[in-house]
Design a protein around this motif. Structure first.
Motif, PDB file in Angstrom:
ATOM      1  N   LYS A  63       4.238 -20.009  51.240  1.00 53.23           N
ATOM      2  CA  LYS A  63       5.622 -19.602  51.498  1.00 53.23           C
ATOM      3  C   LYS A  63       6.451 -20.742  52.101  1.00 53.23           C
ATOM      4  O   LYS A  63       7.595 -20.532  52.491  1.00 53.23           O
ATOM      5  N   GLU A  65       8.101 -23.380  51.047  1.00 49.56           N
ATOM      6  CA  GLU A  65       9.434 -23.690  50.487  1.00 49.56           C
ATOM      7  C   GLU A  65      10.441 -22.599  50.834  1.00 49.56           C
ATOM      8  O   GLU A  65      11.599 -22.891  51.132  1.00 49.56           O
ATOM      9  N   ALA A  66      10.008 -21.361  50.795  1.00 49.62           N
ATOM     10  CA  ALA A  66      10.904 -20.254  51.178  1.00 49.62           C
ATOM     11  C   ALA A  66      11.269 -20.354  52.655  1.00 49.62           C
ATOM     12  O   ALA A  66      12.431 -20.132  53.032  1.00 49.62           O
ATOM     13  N   ASP A  93      14.220 -11.200  54.219  1.00 53.06           N
ATOM     14  CA  ASP A  93      13.783 -12.233  53.277  1.00 53.06           C
ATOM     15  C   ASP A  93      12.298 -12.061  52.966  1.00 53.06           C
ATOM     16  O   ASP A  93      11.428 -12.415  53.774  1.00 53.06           O
ATOM     17  N   GLY A  95      10.494 -13.684  51.071  1.00 52.13           N
ATOM     18  CA  GLY A  95       9.819 -14.949  50.810  1.00 52.13           C
ATOM     19  C   GLY A  95       9.097 -15.524  52.018  1.00 52.13           C
ATOM     20  O   GLY A  95       8.247 -16.403  51.878  1.00 52.13           O
TER      21      GLY A  95
END
Length: 197
Positions: A63, A65-66, A93, A95
């Motif tokens: 996760k 990058e999120a 969110d 992500g």
């Protein structure tokens, strides 16, 4: 060679956790245990280690990058200005790991990071806890989960307003940024940080 190390098809020895999938192998080979000295880089690692507490690192790495997008690429100046609307956005969110205490802690830690600039900054502060020696583990069971230095670092950070920075989490940070080298003896990464011979 210990059974805790696995020799891959490329002939390189890695610990079992790093040999389990391509994402973890790439992270182990290129990032884990390499020195990080920038404020933003350390704030990111500190934040991700906080989120990792009680979870597997693979979940956080998948996760990452999120997380970076959700937290303005871990720019502490931007995160310190997060409002209640930002908090609500992060809680929705999917992500990232939606843990209300850890999200609040990350925002508080951004504010504390800015305050630390008066003492020389996050990097100088964290690296001032570098031990005189590093472990030399041959097996997983020989790898410490905390140290006198990680206990002192945790205490010093808490005193300055940081949250979710216990001694075990801070030891994981010290491993991740090369402050200690807990690569197993025999791993192709042992001693590659340039900090420990």
């Amino acid at each position: 060679m210990t059974e805790d190390l696995i020799v891959g098809e490329d002939g390189l020895a890695r610990p079992r956790w790093a040999a389990s999938n391509g994402m973890l192998r790439a992270y182990y080979d290129a990032e884990w245990g390499m020195p990080i000295t920038t404020e933003a880089g350390l704030f990111e690692r500190l934040s991700l280690e906080c989120f990792q507490s009680g979870l597997s690192w693979a979940i956080i790495l998948s996760k990452r990058e999120a997380f970076r997008q959700a937290f303005e690429y871990f720019d502490p100046e931007k995160v310190a200005l997060f409002t209640e609307d930002d908090f609500n956005r992060l809680m929705e969110d999917a992500g990232i790991v939606r843990n209300r205490l850890k999200i609040r802690a990350t925002i508080a830690n951004a504010e504390a990071t800015l305050m630390l600039r008066e003492e020389g900054g996050l990097s100088d502060f964290i690296w001032s806890f570098k031990p005189e020696q590093t472990p030399a583990p041959r097996t997983f069971t020989e790898i410490p989960t905390q140290s006198p230095e990680s206990k002192e670092l945790a205490k010093a950070l808490k005193k300055r307003g940081f949250k979710f920075v216990g001694p075990t989490t801070m030891y994981a940070l010290m491993e991740a940024i090369g402050m200690v080298d807990t690569h197993l003896i025999g791993s192709h990464r042992r001693g590659t940080s340039g900090i420990w011979a």
